[in-house]
Motif scaffolding. Sequence first.
Motif, PDB file in Angstrom:
ATOM      1  N   LYS A   1       0.830  -1.212   0.000  1.00 26.16           N
ATOM      2  CA  LYS A   1       0.000   0.000   0.000  1.00 26.16           C
ATOM      3  C   LYS A   1       0.863   1.260   0.000  1.00 26.16           C
ATOM      4  O   LYS A   1       0.527   2.246  -0.661  1.00 26.16           O
ATOM      5  N   ALA A   2       1.964   1.225   0.730  1.00 20.98           N
ATOM      6  CA  ALA A   2       2.856   2.387   0.774  1.00 20.98           C
ATOM      7  C   ALA A   2       3.462   2.647  -0.598  1.00 20.98           C
ATOM      8  O   ALA A   2       3.549   3.792  -1.047  1.00 20.98           O
ATOM      9  N   ARG A   3       3.872   1.570  -1.283  1.00 16.88           N
ATOM     10  CA  ARG A   3       4.425   1.731  -2.638  1.00 16.88           C
ATOM     11  C   ARG A   3       3.388   2.279  -3.603  1.00 16.88           C
ATOM     12  O   ARG A   3       3.697   3.082  -4.474  1.00 16.88           O
ATOM     13  N   ALA A   4       2.139   1.839  -3.428  1.00 12.21           N
ATOM     14  CA  ALA A   4       1.064   2.278  -4.316  1.00 12.21           C
ATOM     15  C   ALA A   4       0.529   3.655  -3.941  1.00 12.21           C
ATOM     16  O   ALA A   4      -0.217   4.260  -4.704  1.00 12.21           O
ATOM     17  N   GLY A   5       0.925   4.144  -2.751  1.00 10.54           N
ATOM     18  CA  GLY A   5       0.454   5.445  -2.305  1.00 10.54           C
ATOM     19  C   GLY A   5      -0.953   5.403  -1.737  1.00 10.54           C
ATOM     20  O   GLY A   5      -1.625   6.435  -1.685  1.00 10.54           O
ATOM     21  N   THR A   6      -1.407   4.234  -1.310  1.00  6.11           N
ATOM     22  CA  THR A   6      -2.763   4.093  -0.791  1.00  6.11           C
ATOM     23  C   THR A   6      -2.808   3.796   0.704  1.00  6.11           C
ATOM     24  O   THR A   6      -3.872   3.507   1.247  1.00  6.11           O
ATOM     25  N   LEU A   7      -1.689   3.873   1.368  1.00  9.49           N
ATOM     26  CA  LEU A   7      -1.636   3.625   2.804  1.00  9.49           C
ATOM     27  C   LEU A   7      -2.251   4.810   3.528  1.00  9.49           C
ATOM     28  O   LEU A   7      -1.811   5.951   3.363  1.00  9.49           O
ATOM     29  N   THR A   8      -3.269   4.549   4.327  1.00  9.31           N
ATOM     30  CA  THR A   8      -3.946   5.626   5.038  1.00  9.31           C
ATOM     31  C   THR A   8      -3.168   6.027   6.276  1.00  9.31           C
ATOM     32  O   THR A   8      -2.295   5.288   6.741  1.00  9.31           O
ATOM     33  N   LEU A   9      -3.515   7.175   6.833  1.00  9.25           N
ATOM     34  CA  LEU A   9      -2.876   7.647   8.047  1.00  9.25           C
ATOM     35  C   LEU A   9      -3.158   6.689   9.198  1.00  9.25           C
ATOM     36  O   LEU A   9      -2.273   6.396  10.010  1.00  9.25           O
ATOM     37  N   GLU A  10      -4.365   6.163   9.268  1.00  8.77           N
ATOM     38  CA  GLU A  10      -4.712   5.215  10.321  1.00  8.77           C
ATOM     39  C   GLU A  10      -3.893   3.933  10.197  1.00  8.77           C
ATOM     40  O   GLU A  10      -3.408   3.389  11.189  1.00  8.77           O
ATOM     41  N   GLU A  11      -3.700   3.437   8.979  1.00 14.50           N
ATOM     42  CA  GLU A  11      -2.887   2.241   8.754  1.00 14.50           C
ATOM     43  C   GLU A  11      -1.424   2.500   9.110  1.00 14.50           C
ATOM     44  O   GLU A  11      -0.742   1.628   9.650  1.00 14.50           O
ATOM     45  N   THR A  12      -0.960   3.694   8.814  1.00 16.43           N
ATOM     46  CA  THR A  12       0.410   4.063   9.161  1.00 16.43           C
ATOM     47  C   THR A  12       0.599   4.050  10.670  1.00 16.43           C
ATOM     48  O   THR A  12       1.588   3.518  11.173  1.00 16.43           O
ATOM     49  N   ARG A  13      -0.358   4.625  11.377  1.00 19.25           N
ATOM     50  CA  ARG A  13      -0.293   4.627  12.840  1.00 19.25           C
ATOM     51  C   ARG A  13      -0.308   3.204  13.389  1.00 19.25           C
ATOM     52  O   ARG A  13       0.430   2.879  14.317  1.00 19.25           O
ATOM     53  N   GLU A  14      -1.176   2.367  12.811  1.00 17.45           N
ATOM     54  CA  GLU A  14      -1.257   0.973  13.251  1.00 17.45           C
ATOM     55  C   GLU A  14       0.072   0.252  13.016  1.00 17.45           C
ATOM     56  O   GLU A  14       0.560  -0.477  13.876  1.00 17.45           O
ATOM     57  N   ALA A  15       0.667   0.486  11.843  1.00 22.52           N
ATOM     58  CA  ALA A  15       1.940  -0.157  11.510  1.00 22.52           C
ATOM     59  C   ALA A  15       3.026   0.261  12.487  1.00 22.52           C
ATOM     60  O   ALA A  15       3.781  -0.576  12.994  1.00 22.52           O
ATOM     61  N   ILE A  16       3.104   1.540  12.779  1.00 26.85           N
ATOM     62  CA  ILE A  16       4.121   2.045  13.707  1.00 26.85           C
ATOM     63  C   ILE A  16       3.905   1.441  15.088  1.00 26.85           C
ATOM     64  O   ILE A  16       4.855   0.993  15.743  1.00 26.85           O
ATOM     65  N   LYS A  17       2.662   1.398  15.527  1.00 24.02           N
ATOM     66  CA  LYS A  17       2.346   0.841  16.844  1.00 24.02           C
ATOM     67  C   LYS A  17       2.745  -0.630  16.933  1.00 24.02           C
ATOM     68  O   LYS A  17       3.395  -1.060  17.889  1.00 24.02           O
ATOM     69  N   VAL A  18       2.407  -1.401  15.908  1.00 17.52           N
ATOM     70  CA  VAL A  18       2.718  -2.835  15.908  1.00 17.52           C
ATOM     71  C   VAL A  18       4.221  -3.073  15.835  1.00 17.52           C
ATOM     72  O   VAL A  18       4.769  -3.904  16.559  1.00 17.52           O
ATOM     73  N   LEU A  19       4.910  -2.339  14.976  1.00 17.13           N
ATOM     74  CA  LEU A  19       6.349  -2.529  14.823  1.00 17.13           C
ATOM     75  C   LEU A  19       7.118  -2.097  16.074  1.00 17.13           C
ATOM     76  O   LEU A  19       8.089  -2.734  16.464  1.00 17.13           O
TER      77      LEU A  19
END
Length: 72
Positions: free
Chosen positions: A17-35
């Motif tokens: 999604k990040a490569r495609a430019g479709t990663l949402t802000l909420e998904e980004t926050r979730e990814a950071i939290k999980v990582l």
Amino acid sequence: MSTQLDLQLKVEEWRAKARAGTLTLEETREAIKVLRAGRSLIAPATGGSKTNKAAKAVKPSGDDLLSELEGL
């Protein structure tokens, strides 16, 4: 063990999604939290590398550096 696989699949999805430019802000926050949560499970490095220790051993003092500049 399936949680590791689930995490890998989720990370792959976030990357795509990040490569495609479709990663949402909420998904980004979730990814950071999980990582970040995964990082807390890993013990921090304690010894440092031999290279860093050698570099610190030959590190000149600030006064020495300033005296060299005054001679120029």
